[in-house]
Design a protein around this motif. Structure first.
Motif, PDB file in Angstrom:
ATOM      1  N   ALA A  11      -9.302  -3.010  10.429  1.00 23.31           N
ATOM      2  CA  ALA A  11      -8.798  -4.374  10.801  1.00 23.31           C
ATOM      3  C   ALA A  11      -7.301  -3.934  11.308  1.00 23.31           C
ATOM      4  N   ILE A  12      -6.987  -4.608  12.199  1.00 19.05           N
ATOM      5  CA  ILE A  12      -5.562  -4.427  13.127  1.00 19.05           C
ATOM      6  C   ILE A  12      -4.741  -5.652  13.414  1.00 19.05           C
ATOM      7  N   SER A  13      -3.381  -5.350  13.484  1.00 19.00           N
ATOM      8  CA  SER A  13      -2.605  -6.518  13.888  1.00 19.00           C
ATOM      9  C   SER A  13      -2.622  -6.534  15.547  1.00 19.00           C
ATOM     10  N   LEU A  14      -2.414  -7.351  16.200  1.00 15.92           N
ATOM     11  CA  LEU A  14      -2.356  -7.749  17.505  1.00 15.92           C
ATOM     12  C   LEU A  14      -1.604  -6.510  18.365  1.00 15.92           C
ATOM     13  N   ASP A  15      -0.726  -5.957  17.758  1.00 12.26           N
ATOM     14  CA  ASP A  15      -0.161  -4.695  18.363  1.00 12.26           C
ATOM     15  C   ASP A  15      -0.680  -3.412  17.797  1.00 12.26           C
TER      16      ASP A  15
ATOM     17  N   PHE B 234      -2.762  -7.581   4.661  1.00 13.85           N
ATOM     18  CA  PHE B 234      -2.366  -8.213   5.753  1.00 13.85           C
ATOM     19  C   PHE B 234      -3.633  -9.002   6.058  1.00 13.85           C
ATOM     20  N   THR B 235      -4.825  -8.591   5.751  1.00  7.31           N
ATOM     21  CA  THR B 235      -6.220  -8.867   6.640  1.00  7.31           C
ATOM     22  C   THR B 235      -6.674 -10.455   5.709  1.00  7.31           C
ATOM     23  N   SER B 236      -7.290 -11.220   6.757  1.00  2.00           N
ATOM     24  CA  SER B 236      -7.895 -12.597   6.406  1.00  2.00           C
ATOM     25  C   SER B 236      -8.856 -12.721   5.301  1.00  2.00           C
ATOM     26  N   GLU B 237      -9.026 -13.553   5.092  1.00  2.00           N
ATOM     27  CA  GLU B 237     -10.155 -14.191   4.245  1.00  2.00           C
ATOM     28  C   GLU B 237     -11.488 -13.832   4.985  1.00  2.00           C
TER      29      GLU B 237
ATOM     30  N   LEU C 220      -9.391  -8.059  14.616  1.00  2.00           N
ATOM     31  CA  LEU C 220      -8.180  -8.336  15.174  1.00  2.00           C
ATOM     32  C   LEU C 220      -7.445  -9.423  14.468  1.00  2.00           C
ATOM     33  N   GLU C 221      -6.438  -9.350  13.773  1.00  2.00           N
ATOM     34  CA  GLU C 221      -5.758 -10.353  13.201  1.00  2.00           C
ATOM     35  C   GLU C 221      -4.486 -10.641  13.953  1.00  2.00           C
TER      36      GLU C 221
ATOM     37  N   PHE D 219       3.158  -6.858  13.927  1.00  2.00           N
ATOM     38  CA  PHE D 219       4.121  -5.964  12.918  1.00  2.00           C
ATOM     39  C   PHE D 219       5.211  -5.395  13.548  1.00  2.00           C
ATOM     40  N   GLY D 220       5.171  -4.736  14.681  1.00  2.00           N
ATOM     41  CA  GLY D 220       6.161  -3.711  15.406  1.00  2.00           C
ATOM     42  C   GLY D 220       6.130  -2.338  14.924  1.00  2.00           C
ATOM     43  N   THR D 221       5.959  -2.179  13.590  1.00  5.90           N
ATOM     44  CA  THR D 221       5.686  -0.854  12.933  1.00  5.90           C
ATOM     45  C   THR D 221       4.507  -0.856  12.002  1.00  5.90           C
ATOM     46  N   GLY D 222       4.123   0.262  11.567  1.00  5.49           N
ATOM     47  CA  GLY D 222       3.130   0.551  10.784  1.00  5.49           C
ATOM     48  C   GLY D 222       2.377   1.761  11.102  1.00  5.49           C
ATOM     49  N   THR D 223       0.969   2.013  10.492  1.00  2.96           N
ATOM     50  CA  THR D 223       0.089   3.112  10.662  1.00  2.96           C
ATOM     51  C   THR D 223      -0.728   2.618  12.050  1.00  2.96           C
TER      52      THR D 223
END
Ligand code: NAP
Length: 175
Positions: A8-12, A25-28, A134-135, A139-143
């Motif tokens: 599961a990833i953020s848009l970035d 951060f992931t959704s239901e 794709l959530e 986030f701008g930063t993260g793994t």
């Protein structure tokens, strides 16, 4: 033996929110989807860091009746926790791990991260498909999903809406 990268990833493109461990951060919609797909795999693989973040959950609730393999540079550290056929620790290369699982009759493996392990297996050519949730978040930063200098062309297999703003994108490496 088919290996599916599940993430599961953020848009970035981050699998964690900043330096927060885990993927809260992931959704239901993603949780429901994971509950639906994970029982179909007969084994799964994850990295030492992901294991340490979610150790109790992985031992008790992550596919408890299936083989779980943790990839670590020091499997001897976890000798007391290993249960052959159920919970194994290895420092083998991706090709050797997949070859070994295939030889033991396993057919459908979920590669569950994190970033280092996704990258290791992708770069070794050991991923057959990527199933990416794709959530709708930035986030701008993260793994990163696949840290390092990589350029892996992918072919889109399908795109679906899991519910709300959450998409499921399926790809295969375009080898
Ligand atoms: N959003 C998502 O879908 C998702 C999915 C999974 C994980 N996550 C999150 O991602 C974070 C972890 O990701 P990460 O990239 O930091 O770590 P990771 O990929 O989970 O694990 C890294 C560890 O794997 C082992 N490793 C790496 N390369 C190796 C090699 N060549 N040979 C043997 N072992 C090797 C090492 O373990 P040792 O240190 O034990 O030697 C290393 O510390 C956690 O916060 C987790 O919750 C998110």
């Amino acid at each position: 033996m088919k290996v599916v990268l599940v993430a599961a990833i953020s848009l970035d493109g981050f699998i964690t929110r900043h330096d927060e461990p885990g993927s809260n951060f992931t959704s239901e919609a993603d949780s429901r989807y994971l509950q639906e797909i994970l029982p179909h795999f007969d084994c799964c693989i994850f990295g030492g860091a992901s294991f340490r973040v979610a150790r109790t959950w992985m031992r008790q609730r992550l596919m408890p009746d299936k083989l779980r393999v943790a990839v670590t540079r020091s499997p001897e550290t976890y000798a007391d926790e290993a249960e052959p056929g159920r919970f194994e620790f290895t420092s083998d290369s991706p090709r050797k791990i997949i070859g070994n699982l295939g030889a033991r009759g396993y057919q459908f493996c979920a590669l569950l991260g994190g970033g280092q392990i996704y990258s290791l297996f992708l770069q070794a050519g050991c991923v057959d498909e990527l199933w990416i949730t794709l959530e709708a978040r930035l986030f701008g930063t993260g793994t990163a999903l696949c840290p390092g200098h990589v350029d892996i062309p992918l072919e889109l297999i399908s795109h679906d809406n899991l519910g709300g703003d959450t998409l499921l994108l399926k790809y295969r490496p375009n080898r």
